[in-house]
Motif scaffolding. Structure first.
Motif: not given
Length: 434
Positions: A222-224, A277-278, A175-177, A212-214
């Motif tokens: 942005k969510v990775p 997606a979100a 996560t977080g990458v 993720g979502v832009s």
């Protein structure tokens, strides 16, 4: 000589491509003498089971980047040969990095030091005897084919998998990458990165990829992506005793129902308007928050959490507090999101309590995992909801894999390891995805 045989050399400052990164790491792992003695293309290519083309082109790129230096064999008869050796910049980089402290360093090193890792995906038992024809070792233009043409896992694929392994927790969750960081770490282009992710999924090295979502969904944020790695993949070696797997099937709320339960109608409508997606990203974040509670309270009395709520509050605030959305027709950003932080906490708490009530005492009695990660399976039409709990470490006095169908006329079955499950069942349970 610098001891480097157990180092993972992943530096964001290396401006070289994926194949050059793979060759450099393989060289460091399998031929540490390169740091003090020059090497030639052909012997090193044979040692590392790589084509001479890959070794030659990678050596040139590494030399251009200042990581290797070239030497001419002027004392030899005939045409001067060319050798390479480590530059002082590479020696300083290795000395600075030292021994990496990552959860899966041994697996990452295996990707570079073990040539006999094959690009073999999971196959149903009925298809086990159907072998695909081997790819040709010579390309149409007469040049040697890539390493993967022999059935081995290709260099670019290994580099990406190693980068993910060095970023994963003990249960194999990344996560977080973001994609930008992965491109820097691997030298892959955006198109090549997407292709290699799909390849790792198809081969079963990645269980689930949650894109993720832009910042087109959340204002300025942005969510990775999230990656669930398959640490039990047979090509990674015997890892089945490191982790336990519990597949839990029950009648429960859908993704939308769990995310929106208890919200006012207007807030529920606005949340659902974010799109599939979100919502999928948020659902897996909710699973992570629930995992955090389970990791700290598994086996303990219900609803006695001590200081745990504060740590969960901080996690939710860091990850969700930055996500803002617009209210249609108004200028104020984040018009409903602040109230969502408390909502996610309450839903995670409720989900964790439900799982503890149903599972504690029935699976792995007496075992206290250090880490639990929930991995939701795709939605089913029959009303059953399946989640898998990956636990670390594996229970020592119990079977490592349990399938528990918690409905009327259900069952609980135990297996020595996940490898004992049929491949079709693993797809059905969400342990593998296409």
């Amino acid at each position: 000589m610098v001891e480097v045989s157990d180092q993972v050399v992943f530096s964001e400052s290396l401006e070289v491509g994926a194949e050059s990164r793979f060759f450099l790491q393989a060289l460091v792992c399998r031929r540490p003498a390169v740091l003090v003695t020059p090497f030639k293309i052909k012997p090193v290519a044979r040692l590392l089971c790589l084509t001479e083309r890959l070794v030659r082109e990678a050596s040139r790129e590494l030399a251009e980047a200042g990581l290797l230096v070239t030497q001419k064999q002027a004392d030899k008869v005939g045409r001067p040969g060319q050798e390479y050796e480590a530059s002082q910049y590479l020696l300083d980089l290795l000395a600075k990095s030292g021994r990496s402290m990552v959860a899966h360093q041994d697996l990452a090193l295996r990707l570079f030091s073990e040539p006999e890792i094959y690009a073999e995906g999971p196959q149903p038992e009925t298809d086990a005897g159907n072998e695909k024809a081997a790819r040709k070792l010579i390309r149409k233009d007469g040049r040697p084919a890539a390493p993967g043409a022999c059935g081995r896992l290709g260099a670019s694929t290994r580099v990406l998998l190693a980068a993910l392994l060095t970023s994963a927790d003990e249960c194999g969750v990344v996560t977080g990458v973001g994609e930008a960081k992965l491109r820097v770490l691997t030298g892959l282009s955006p198109v090549a990165l997407k292709h290699q992710v799909k390849r790792l999924v198809s081969l079963g090295f990645i269980r689930v990829h949650v894109p993720g979502v832009s910042n087109g969904v959340f204002i300025g944020a942005k969510v990775p992506s999230t990656y669930y790695l398959n640490l039990s993949h047979p090509q990674l070696g015997d890892q089945c005793r490191r982790h336990g797997v519990l597949v839990y099937s029950s009648a429960g709320p859908s993704v939308h129902e769990r995310l929106t339960s208890g919200l006012p109608p207007d807030v529920k409508k606005a949340l659902l308007a974010l799109g599939p997606a979100a919502l999928n990203v948020l659902y897996h974040k909710l699973a992570r928050y629930t995992s955090h509670l389970l990791s700290l309270t598994w086996g303990g009395p219900g609803e006695k959490y001590g200081d745990v709520p504060a740590s969960l509050d901080g996690m939710i605030a860091r990850e969700l507090g930055q996500l803002k959305v617009d209210k249609p027709g108004q200028n104020e950003a984040g018009y409903y999101w602040p109230g969502m932080l408390e909502h996610f906490f309450e839903v995670a708490f409720e989900w964790a309590e439900q799982l503890k009530k149903r599972l504690n005492g029935k699976v792995w009695p007496g075992h206290q995992p250090q880490l639990i990660r929930l991995m939701p399976a795709p939605e089913r039409r029959d009303g059953l909801r399946i989640i898998s709990l990956i636990v670390y470490p594996a229970p020592m006095r119990h079977k490592c894999c349990i399938v528990y169908k918690d409905v009327r006329d259900g069952f609980l079955r135990e297996f020595d390891s996940e490898a004992d499950l049929d491949v079709r069942n693993r797809y059905e349970f969400g342990l593998l995805t296409e």
